[in-house]
Design an enzyme around this catalytic site. Structure first.
Site, short mmCIF file in Angstrom:
data_model
loop_
_atom_site.label_atom_id
_atom_site.label_comp_id
_atom_site.label_asym_id
_atom_site.label_seq_id
_atom_site.Cartn_x
_atom_site.Cartn_y
_atom_site.Cartn_z
N THR A 89 -5.73 5.49 0.25
CA THR A 89 -5.08 4.40 -0.48
C THR A 89 -5.25 4.59 -1.98
OG1 THR A 89 -5.48 2.86 1.31
CG2 THR A 89 -5.07 1.91 -0.85
N LYS A 112 4.42 -6.61 4.02
CA LYS A 112 4.10 -5.24 3.65
C LYS A 112 3.84 -4.45 4.91
CE LYS A 112 0.58 -3.34 3.39
NZ LYS A 112 -0.13 -2.37 4.33
N ASN A 155 0.31 11.42 6.23
CA ASN A 155 -0.89 10.87 6.87
C ASN A 155 -2.04 11.87 6.94
OD1 ASN A 155 -0.52 7.97 7.95
ND2 ASN A 155 1.46 8.95 8.27
N THR A 166 -1.09 -1.71 9.53
CA THR A 166 -1.50 -2.38 8.28
C THR A 166 -0.28 -3.09 7.77
OG1 THR A 166 -2.96 -0.57 7.88
CG2 THR A 166 -2.33 -1.79 5.96
N GLU A 181 6.81 5.40 7.10
CA GLU A 181 6.34 6.56 6.33
C GLU A 181 7.10 7.82 6.73
OE1 GLU A 181 1.86 4.75 5.72
OE2 GLU A 181 2.21 6.29 7.25
N THR A 233 0.86 -1.19 0.00
CA THR A 233 0.00 0.00 0.00
C THR A 233 0.90 1.24 0.00
OG1 THR A 233 -0.25 -0.23 2.41
CG2 THR A 233 -2.04 -1.07 1.03
#
Length: 405
Positions: A405, A184, A400, A195, A279, A158
């Site tokens: 997505t 992932k 964020n 996630t 991230e 993702t």
């Protein structure tokens, strides 16, 4: 291990790791779930029923596919895993459960097995129903191949910036076995899987009880030692299939230990890649806590330090503020005597009961690479544990704030 699995980014030597073990095939596919048009559907298949073990998120807002997969892995055997990205199928009620079941039914019809032999999961945005019209069309078109491991790894991504794959081999009783894996995850990473998604395969013959024990040990010391932002995903799941395709008797004793070591190598490599791909991150942070009374104590302190936003922010700007290490460690719930504690930034001891007087500029130099190594010794015993995290940057906030997505 094959290749340099301590690398900070993707490892080309491990491409296709998931299908390196004998008797496995996989594929990726673009079903149209992601608006980007990137691959968003993946399938892993074992040629015959495989012993299986899995661990799942402890988040109480559990996604629909996790409920289904928990039931399907309860008997310790699987044939396949089907995964979509771009939609988490979480907070979707009874419809979400029905959709996850249908994904397993469609997959079972494709490969010729029972729906209960199929592991299912989803990753992506929460609160949206799966586009089942797209999946009903796409799943029957899937064509797993023995060289499809890389396509699987690509299709579950993702916000990841690179594929996360690792592979190891070991010998037992004159047979060479393989353990492969892919994962992932880059945000909402603070696994607590009792996630982030991870998949493992091996062609070694491993009995159900032994597989479960080895798998939980490896997960506790790899993925459960990673944090990016302190948020535990609703969909966290990790599963392993052991099909015994390479032959031989079920592993035991030293042979089982060799398997466990290879599995830990692979899971640790993937966990460290996940930490580096946080991230907005510019560096991985490795925190080793030694001198603890128990591994659990060392783990709790290391994870708490890795989670500290103050420390993570400081390191993003090369600030060697070891006081933030002490602050974080002190709230981990593990008693210690501060006079016995020592702290290192790389090879520099900056605290040993009191400040050691290392010049700030010298310590700052140790924080300017792609990875920062921190160590805290509690002076209490012989146990140690290592956690991995990343720095906290302005880019994490921007990403964020805008995330879809």
């Amino acid at each position: 291990m094959t290749g340099n699995h301590d690398a900070l980014g993707a490892n080309p030597d491990a491409e296709g790791a998931l299908t390196r073990a004998q008797g496995f095939s996989a594929c990726g596919f673009t079903a149209g779930i992601k608006e980007s048009g990137l691959p968003d559907l993946a399938l892993l298949v074992s040629d015959h029923p495989a012993t299986a073990a899995a661990v799942y998120t402890q988040n109480q807002s559990t996604a629909a596919p996790v409920h289904i997969s928990k039931a399907h892995t309860a008997n310790g055997s699987l044939r396949a895993a089907v995964v979509n990205s771009g939609n988490a199928n979480c907070a979707t009620g009874e419809q979400g459960l029905a959709d996850a079941r249908e994904m397993t039914q469609l997959t079972a019809s494709l490969i010729g097995c029972e729906a209960e032999e199929v592991f299912v999961n989803s990753t992506g945005i929460i609160g949206h129903y799966l586009p089942m019209d797209l999946l009903r069309s796409a799943i029957p078109q899937l064509a797993p191949a023995s060289d499809g491991g890389a396509d699987f790894a690509r299709s579950i991504m993702t916000t990841d910036t690179f594929q996360k794959e690792a592979v190891a081999s070991f010998e037992a009783n004159g047979v060479t076995y393989t353990v492969g894996g892919c994962a992932k995850g880059a945000g909402m990473i603070h696994p607590d899987m009792a996630t982030m998604l991870a998949f493992f395969t091996t062609d070694a013959p491993v009995a159900a009880g032994a597989l479960e024990s080895c798998f939980r040990f490896a997960m506790d010391r790899s993925f459960n030692m990673v944090t990016v932002d302190g948020d535990t995903s609703t969909n966290d799941s990790s599963v392993i299939l052991a099909n015994g395709a390479a032959g031989g008797e079920p592993l035991s004793g030293a042979s089982l230990e060799a398997f466990g070591s290879a599995l830990l190598d692979v899971s640790t490599a993937l966990a460290k890649m996940m930490a580096r791909d946080g991230e907005g991150a510019t560096k991985r942070i490795s925190i080793t806590v030694s001198g603890a009374k128990s591994w659990n104590d060392a783990r709790d302190v290391a994870r708490t330090i890795a989670l500290s936003p103050l420390l993570k922010a400081a390191l993003s700007k090369y600030d060697p503020n070891w006081g933030r290490i002490l602050m974080a460690a002190g709230r981990a719930g593990v008693p210690y005597d501060l006079d016995q504690v020592s702290i290192w930034i790389s090879d520099l001891c900056v605290f040993d009961g009191t400040a050691t007087g290392v010049p700030e500029a010298e310590a700052s130099q140790k924080t300017q690479g792609d990875e920062v190594f921190l160590r805290m010794d509690l002076g209490q015993g012989d146990a140690e544990a290592t956690a991995w995290g990343c720095d906290l940057t302005e880019e994490y906030v921007r990403f964020n704030a805008d995330y879809v997505t």
